[in-house]
Design a protein around this motif. Structure first.
Motif, short mmCIF file in Angstrom:
data_model
loop_
_atom_site.label_atom_id
_atom_site.label_comp_id
_atom_site.label_asym_id
_atom_site.label_seq_id
_atom_site.Cartn_x
_atom_site.Cartn_y
_atom_site.Cartn_z
N ILE A 3 0.85 -1.19 0.00
CA ILE A 3 0.00 0.00 0.00
C ILE A 3 0.88 1.24 0.00
O ILE A 3 1.77 1.38 0.85
N HIS A 4 0.65 2.10 -0.95
CA HIS A 4 1.37 3.36 -1.07
C HIS A 4 0.43 4.49 -0.68
O HIS A 4 -0.65 4.63 -1.26
N THR A 5 0.84 5.30 0.29
CA THR A 5 0.05 6.45 0.70
C THR A 5 0.51 7.68 -0.08
O THR A 5 1.67 8.08 0.01
N VAL A 6 -0.41 8.26 -0.82
CA VAL A 6 -0.09 9.40 -1.67
C VAL A 6 0.18 10.64 -0.82
O VAL A 6 -0.52 10.89 0.17
N VAL A 7 1.20 11.40 -1.21
CA VAL A 7 1.47 12.71 -0.62
C VAL A 7 1.43 13.75 -1.71
O VAL A 7 1.45 13.43 -2.91
N SER A 8 1.38 15.01 -1.32
CA SER A 8 1.34 16.11 -2.28
C SER A 8 2.53 16.03 -3.22
O SER A 8 3.67 15.84 -2.79
N VAL A 37 -5.32 13.05 -11.57
CA VAL A 37 -5.42 13.73 -10.29
C VAL A 37 -5.33 12.72 -9.15
O VAL A 37 -6.11 11.76 -9.10
N LEU A 38 -4.38 12.92 -8.27
CA LEU A 38 -4.31 12.17 -7.02
C LEU A 38 -4.48 13.16 -5.87
O LEU A 38 -4.29 14.36 -6.05
N VAL A 39 -4.85 12.65 -4.71
CA VAL A 39 -5.01 13.53 -3.55
C VAL A 39 -4.21 12.95 -2.38
O VAL A 39 -4.07 11.72 -2.26
N PRO A 40 -3.66 13.82 -1.53
CA PRO A 40 -2.94 13.32 -0.35
C PRO A 40 -3.83 12.42 0.50
O PRO A 40 -5.02 12.69 0.67
N GLY A 41 -3.23 11.34 1.02
CA GLY A 41 -3.97 10.41 1.87
C GLY A 41 -4.61 9.27 1.13
O GLY A 41 -5.10 8.32 1.77
N LEU A 42 -4.63 9.31 -0.20
CA LEU A 42 -5.18 8.20 -0.99
C LEU A 42 -4.31 6.97 -0.79
O LEU A 42 -3.09 7.03 -0.95
N HIS A 43 -4.91 5.86 -0.43
CA HIS A 43 -4.18 4.60 -0.28
C HIS A 43 -4.31 3.80 -1.56
O HIS A 43 -5.39 3.34 -1.90
N LEU A 44 -3.18 3.63 -2.24
CA LEU A 44 -3.15 2.91 -3.50
C LEU A 44 -2.58 1.51 -3.30
O LEU A 44 -1.51 1.35 -2.70
N LEU A 45 -3.27 0.51 -3.82
CA LEU A 45 -2.69 -0.82 -3.91
C LEU A 45 -1.66 -0.81 -5.02
O LEU A 45 -1.94 -0.34 -6.14
N VAL A 46 -0.47 -1.35 -4.74
CA VAL A 46 0.58 -1.44 -5.75
C VAL A 46 1.15 -2.85 -5.73
O VAL A 46 1.12 -3.53 -4.70
N PRO A 47 1.67 -3.33 -6.87
CA PRO A 47 2.28 -4.66 -6.88
C PRO A 47 3.49 -4.69 -5.97
O PRO A 47 4.21 -3.71 -5.81
N TRP A 82 4.64 3.57 2.73
CA TRP A 82 3.41 2.99 3.28
C TRP A 82 2.65 4.01 4.13
O TRP A 82 1.43 4.15 4.02
N LEU A 83 3.38 4.74 4.96
CA LEU A 83 2.76 5.68 5.90
C LEU A 83 2.44 7.04 5.29
O LEU A 83 1.67 7.82 5.85
N GLY A 84 3.06 7.35 4.16
CA GLY A 84 2.90 8.69 3.60
C GLY A 84 3.81 9.70 4.26
O GLY A 84 3.45 10.87 4.38
N PHE A 85 4.98 9.26 4.70
CA PHE A 85 5.98 10.15 5.29
C PHE A 85 7.02 10.47 4.22
O PHE A 85 7.67 9.58 3.69
N ARG A 86 7.19 11.73 3.90
CA ARG A 86 8.23 12.16 2.97
C ARG A 86 8.86 13.43 3.50
O ARG A 86 8.16 14.44 3.66
N GLY A 87 10.14 13.40 3.76
CA GLY A 87 10.79 14.60 4.27
C GLY A 87 10.16 15.02 5.58
O GLY A 87 10.20 14.29 6.57
N THR A 88 9.55 16.20 5.58
CA THR A 88 8.91 16.70 6.80
C THR A 88 7.42 16.37 6.84
O THR A 88 6.74 16.72 7.81
#
Length: 438
Positions: A3-8, A37-47, A82-88
């Motif tokens: 699961i990939h959590t989308v960020v801005s 268009v993607l939005v922050p917080g969207l949980h994407l299933l990825v291979p 997974w968590l949507g943590f990038r940088g700050t």
């Protein structure tokens, strides 16, 4: 899968390159309304090379992303994705907070899966079943009881034939009339001659229409009907078993016996659990159409129900309920104000269309978002890839028989893709293979 959590700033193309896949495959797994268009917080299933569910992790003083990653056996980079943590972004790890982290599943576990279907009697029923054919059972909802112990016939034959084509065991769902009438349930189960007639009609109808089991979904019963309901299920079980059919029931969620509790008191978990072959726990509708707005199936509440249920019912009889839908409430919520229902996939895509971030509630392990239309504020609670990954973990924690979904035709492709990645779905090979206590 992962699961990939989308960020801005994320794009679908960038995400596809990270995981060595294509935007087309990501769209297939998640059925996005738009690829642009993607939005922050969207949980994407990825291979991914590993199978994963989501497990809770309580943050300890001094924890960092690096230390948590090391503790759970994952790379820091993958944990951030997974968590949507990038940088700050999202790096506030407050001690005492519970987050949901990946838990590898080394080997698929075999479970049974049921879904309820509201049949249309049209070819659309066949198309729905074709799309999610990896089920053990399909509960056709519903044959409503009548005051004379009869049943209202519904247009189910397209669905029953399609179930047979995909080796899905069809179950006939029987309810206490339109609107789950408590007085009708009382009459049917307390009048001995009427109860016997009702049971004969159930068995005969099930056999005539090609069902391989009966599922009873009596709701809103009076607490005083607890013992008559136990007797009804006992007698019905004997009658359907004599015809080679299974007996199952749907039961409302509760965390203690509480025999006098309004409508939940009628469910004697221990006795009913001993009488049936398996059962569906309705672990959803905490957030319901009448409000107030909240998660539909908050995992803390679901876990509490399972802790009680497995203390009095063998876990290998329990199918945990998962909703395929969400609710859209207008804010501020007013008494009497009703939400609009929508499928989990439609909820996800509404956030994309409105271009609003999807938020995550750690306590309930549920996503939600806010949007405005016609100068009105709305809130939508729903299920997504991360919330079902967290619920799938409960199957392992409680060693459950499987899962029961409410309700098709609500669309939720992320769920089905993740389900098939993590579990082997048991099929009953033929009408001669019994689902009784298997």
């Amino acid at each position: 899968m992962f699961i990939h959590t989308v960020v801005s700033g994320d794009t679908l193309g960038d995400i596809a390159r990270i995981y060595g896949t294509t935007t087309r495959e990501l769209d297939h797994l998640n059925e996005l309304a738009t690829l642009d268009v993607l939005v922050p917080g969207l949980h994407l299933l990825v291979p991914g090379r590993t199978r994963n569910v989501a497990q809770p992790y309580r943050i300890q003083p001094g924890d960092s992303v690096a230390s948590i990653a090391q503790r759970i056996g994952i790379s820091e980079t993958n944990l951030e994705r997974w968590l949507g943590f990038r940088g700050t972004i999202g790096t506030d790890l407050t001690a005492g907070t519970t987050i949901w982290v990946p838990k590898p599943v080394p080997q698929k576990r075999t479970i049974e899966v049921n879904s309820y279907l509201l049949p249309s009697g049209k070819v659309h029923d066949v198309e729905i079943i074709q799309g999610i054919s990896n089920l053990t059972y399909l509960c056709i909802f519903s044959y409503q009881a009548t005051t004379d112990g009869g049943l209202q016939i519904i247009p189910d034959q397209q669905a029953v034939r399609a179930a047979a084509q995909y080796n899905i065991t069809p179950l006939m769902s029987v309810t206490n009339g339109p609107g789950f009438r408590p007085e009708l349930a009382h009459t049917l189960i307390t009048n001995v001659s009427l109860r016997e007639q009702f049971i004969r009609n159930i068995v005969n109808t099930a056999k005539q229409r090609g069902f391989r089991g009966v599922n009873v979904d009596f709701e809103h019963m009076n607490p005083g009907d607890r013992q008559p309901y136990n007797q009804f299920i006992h007698d019905l079980g004997n009658a359907v078993h004599a015809q080679g059919l299974s007996i199952s029931i749907a039961m409302g969620p509760k965390t203690s016996d509480a025999p006098q509790q309004p409508w939940m008191g009628a469910f004697d978990y221990k006795t009913l659990g001993a009488e049936v072959d398996f059962l569906m726990l309705m672990t959803y509708e905490w957030g319901w159409v009448g409000g107030p707005p909240m998660a539909i199936a908050p995992i803390n509440q679901v876990r509490a129900v399972l802790e009680y249920a497995t203390s009095v019912i063998p876990s290998n009889k329990i199918l945990m309920g998962i909703p395929l839908y969400g609710y859209d409430w207008e804010l501020p919520h007013q008494p009497g104000g009703l939400a609009s229902g929508l499928s989990a996939n439609d909820a996800q895509n509404l956030a994309l269309e409105r271009q609003v971030p999807i938020l995550w509630d750690n306590e309930s392990a549920s996503p939600y978002f806010l949007y405005d239309v016609d100068n009105k504020r709305h809130i939508v609670w729903f299920e997504d890839a991360m919330s079902v990954a967290a619920k799938f973990n409960l199957i392992f924690d409680f060693d459950l028989r499987g899962i029961s979904y409410w309700v098709l035709p609500n669309s939720f492709p992320q769920n089905w893709n993740l389900l098939n990645d993590v579990f082997e779905i048991r099929k009953l090979a033929s009408a001669s293979e019994s689902p009784f206590n298997s």
